[in-house]
Design a protein around this motif. Structure first.
Motif, PDB file in Angstrom:
ATOM      1  N   GLY A 332     -30.844  23.203  15.495  1.00  0.00           N
ATOM      2  CA  GLY A 332     -29.971  22.745  16.576  1.00  0.00           C
ATOM      3  C   GLY A 332     -30.334  21.337  16.998  1.00  0.00           C
ATOM      4  N   GLY A 333     -31.042  21.255  18.089  1.00  0.00           N
ATOM      5  CA  GLY A 333     -31.391  19.934  18.614  1.00  0.00           C
ATOM      6  C   GLY A 333     -30.216  19.346  19.361  1.00  0.00           C
ATOM      7  N   PRO A 334     -30.360  18.140  19.831  1.00  0.00           N
ATOM      8  CA  PRO A 334     -29.304  17.550  20.658  1.00  0.00           C
ATOM      9  C   PRO A 334     -28.006  17.334  19.886  1.00  0.00           C
ATOM     10  N   CYS A 335     -26.902  17.346  20.605  1.00  0.00           N
ATOM     11  CA  CYS A 335     -25.598  17.062  19.993  1.00  0.00           C
ATOM     12  C   CYS A 335     -25.485  15.562  19.710  1.00  0.00           C
ATOM     13  N   VAL A 336     -24.452  15.221  18.961  1.00  0.00           N
ATOM     14  CA  VAL A 336     -24.255  13.815  18.593  1.00  0.00           C
ATOM     15  C   VAL A 336     -24.111  12.917  19.818  1.00  0.00           C
ATOM     16  N   HIS A 337     -23.464  13.414  20.853  1.00  0.00           N
ATOM     17  CA  HIS A 337     -23.250  12.604  22.061  1.00  0.00           C
ATOM     18  C   HIS A 337     -24.583  12.125  22.617  1.00  0.00           C
ATOM     19  N   LYS A 338     -25.530  13.047  22.708  1.00  0.00           N
ATOM     20  CA  LYS A 338     -26.852  12.695  23.235  1.00  0.00           C
ATOM     21  C   LYS A 338     -27.555  11.733  22.276  1.00  0.00           C
ATOM     22  N   ARG A 339     -27.390  11.976  20.983  1.00  0.00           N
ATOM     23  CA  ARG A 339     -28.053  11.125  19.998  1.00  0.00           C
ATOM     24  C   ARG A 339     -27.486   9.709  20.001  1.00  0.00           C
ATOM     25  N   PHE A 406     -30.351   8.691  14.515  1.00  0.00           N
ATOM     26  CA  PHE A 406     -30.004   9.868  15.321  1.00  0.00           C
ATOM     27  C   PHE A 406     -31.238  10.626  15.820  1.00  0.00           C
TER      28      PHE A 406
END
Lengths: 452, 45
Positions: A332-339, A406
């Protein structure tokens, strides 16, 4: 975009724009870059002397199958998100409260001086803390989880106010619909049984500052009268963690040019009884004798690799521990928006001085051109906020084409400013070390999977 | 597959469709304070 590297026995390929990570045998690893542009026949001709025809054919088909599933050679789909992302409504969800601009240690590398941050020593009043809580409730819009970090200087020098702020924030949770998560970053000098019990009951996370081996710690973290702090602090940290019952904490150190063999300090902290460790590179002007220099990078990268291999060995023996910078969530990890957005400094995350002034983050505190407003009036320097809002992975030319974009999300704005006078650049030593840490983090996962 | 083993199931394009809730931890609040470590944060969803 792909990035390939070897770690111990693993050949690893990261597909940057899908987030997929693959382990390849020698045939596929050799072909993976050229297979994107050359045909199967061209590859068979080129590598005829090195691999069997059938092997090349099979590896090529597998690479193409991953491409079809958008797990390899995935194009960059994200730059087009940026305009929408810049339109977002400003939301503040985390505050770093500088409850004490004073300190009872005299750490040589402290970016806050000895706690005073280019200004005068001072303590935050409850009134300012209360206004800060009101400010974030009002400005966090629909966000439920609110983070408050008690920071300094040394926050335990103003412990009574910390307690009052926690009590006030808790009293407003139900009607505001917010959940406050408190963190404290402390040097540990003032810890006693009462404070330990309070922190364990009320802090979601505690960050405990210790650099590692006694001589390393005491050289950079002396008390104000020049004595070492290790012997004073270690037993207190041990007691706090023993009583913490599994709640989040990190023992967090800084390494400098004086201990380029910092893996020994990580091991020391672990062997002292701590399983959650973060030891980070010092960030300092290159003129300081303890500052990391470009020529140290290769040695530091080797040191990260030594540490990663040590952690693989321990994990296989069932004695593993967590190193913050090797944490990576492959599922998982952070979504693209956060990245894309990065750490959120100057937008989602702000620092509050003892007088209630707002800054983009703790590292900008005291630089007048970065003052953004105060907790009573809110953000008044809209121009500065806009500058931070626009800062993202795709606003930095050198990040757009970087395979690590990312993971670090464009890096630390304060580091960029300190080295280049702008928040829209990067700190090159930081980039090199970050890339190595990502390779080690993925490498550890690969080695552990291969040994299953 | 004989030559390739996939290590993870992450799908960034998919996270772009459903992500962006903003409830996750701010990276500098978790431990670092000096280096941007966004990629290791957990998703709250």
């Amino acid at each position: 975009m792909i990035h390939k590297f070897k770690f111990e026995n693993s050949n690893i390929v990261m597909d940057i724009h899908s987030g997929s990570i693959h382990l390849l045998d020698d045939v596929a690893y050799t072909l993976v870059e050229e297979a994107e542009t050359l045909s199967k026949e061209e590859l068979m001709l080129k590598y005829a002397g090195q691999f069997e025809k059938e092997q090349i054919e099979e590896a090529y088909e597998e690479l193409m199958s991953l491409k079809e599933q958008q797990m390899l050679y995935t194009p960059d789909l994200y730059e087009e998100f940026v305009p929408a992302f810049l339109e977002r409504e400003p939301v503040v969800k985390a505050l770093c409260l500088h409850v004490a601009h004073d300190c009872n240690l005299a750490c040589q590398y402290c970016f806050a001086g000895e706690g005073e941050y280019h200004g005068e020593r001072g303590m935050m009043s409850f009134e300012v803390g209360k206004n800060a809580i009101d400010f974030i409730i009002q400005n966090s819009k629909h966000r439920k989880n609110i983070e408050i970090d008690f920071f300094g200087g040394e926050p335990l020098m103003n412990f009574e106010v910390v307690k009052q702020i926690v009590e006030y924030a808790r009293s407003r949770e139900a009607e505001s619909g917010k959940t406050f998560r408190f963190t404290m970053t402390t040097n540990g000098v003032l810890l006693n049984d009462e404070i330990i019990d309070y922190l364990n009951a009320n802090m979601y996370n505690v960050v405990l500052s210790l650099d590692g081996r006694p001589e390393v710690n005491d050289r950079m973290r002396p008390t104000c009268n020049g004595k070492g702090s290790y012997e004073v602090i270690l037993p207190k940290f041990k007691k706090l963690v023993e009583k913490r019952q599994g709640k989040q904490y990190y023992v967090r150190g800084t390494f400098t040019r004086h201990n380029l063999d910092f893996a020994e300090d990580v091991k020391h902290i672990h062997e002292a009884g701590f399983d959650e460790v973060s030891v980070e590179p010092v960030v300092a002007p290159t003129t300081m004798n303890y500052a990391l220099q470009q020529e140290d990078v290769s040695q530091l990268c080797k040191e990260y690799e030594t540490l990663a291999k040590h952690m693989v060995k321990l994990t296989k023996q069932g004695k593993g521990f967590n190193f913050f910078h090797f944490m990576i969530d492959l599922e998982g990890g952070p979504c693209v928006h956060k990245r894309l957005a990065g750490c959120g400094s100057g937008t989602e995350y702000l620092a509050v001085t003892p007088d209630g002034d707002l800054y983009p983050c703790h590292q900008f505190v005291g630089l007048p051109e970065f003052k953004m407003g105060d907790v009573k009036q809110g953000i008044t320097n809209l121009e500065k906020r806009a500058e931070f809002e626009k800062c993202n992975v795709y606003s930095k030319e050198m990040c757009k084409s970087c395979w690590a974009k990312f993971q670090c999300s464009g890096g630390c704005a304060a580091n960029s400013y300190n080295f280049h006078g702008t928040i829209n650049s990067v700190y090159e030593i930081g980039c090199a070390l970050q890339k190595k840490r990502i390779e080690c983090a993925v490498g550890i996962k690969a080695e552990l999977l291969e040994s299953e | 597959m004989k030559h390739i083993k996939t290590l993870n199931t992450k799908n960034l394009p998919c996270s772009a469709k459903k992500g962006g809730c903003g409830e996750c931890q701010t990276s500098c609040q978790s431990a670092c304070k000096t280096s941007c470590t966004v990629g290791n944060q957990a998703c709250e969803k």
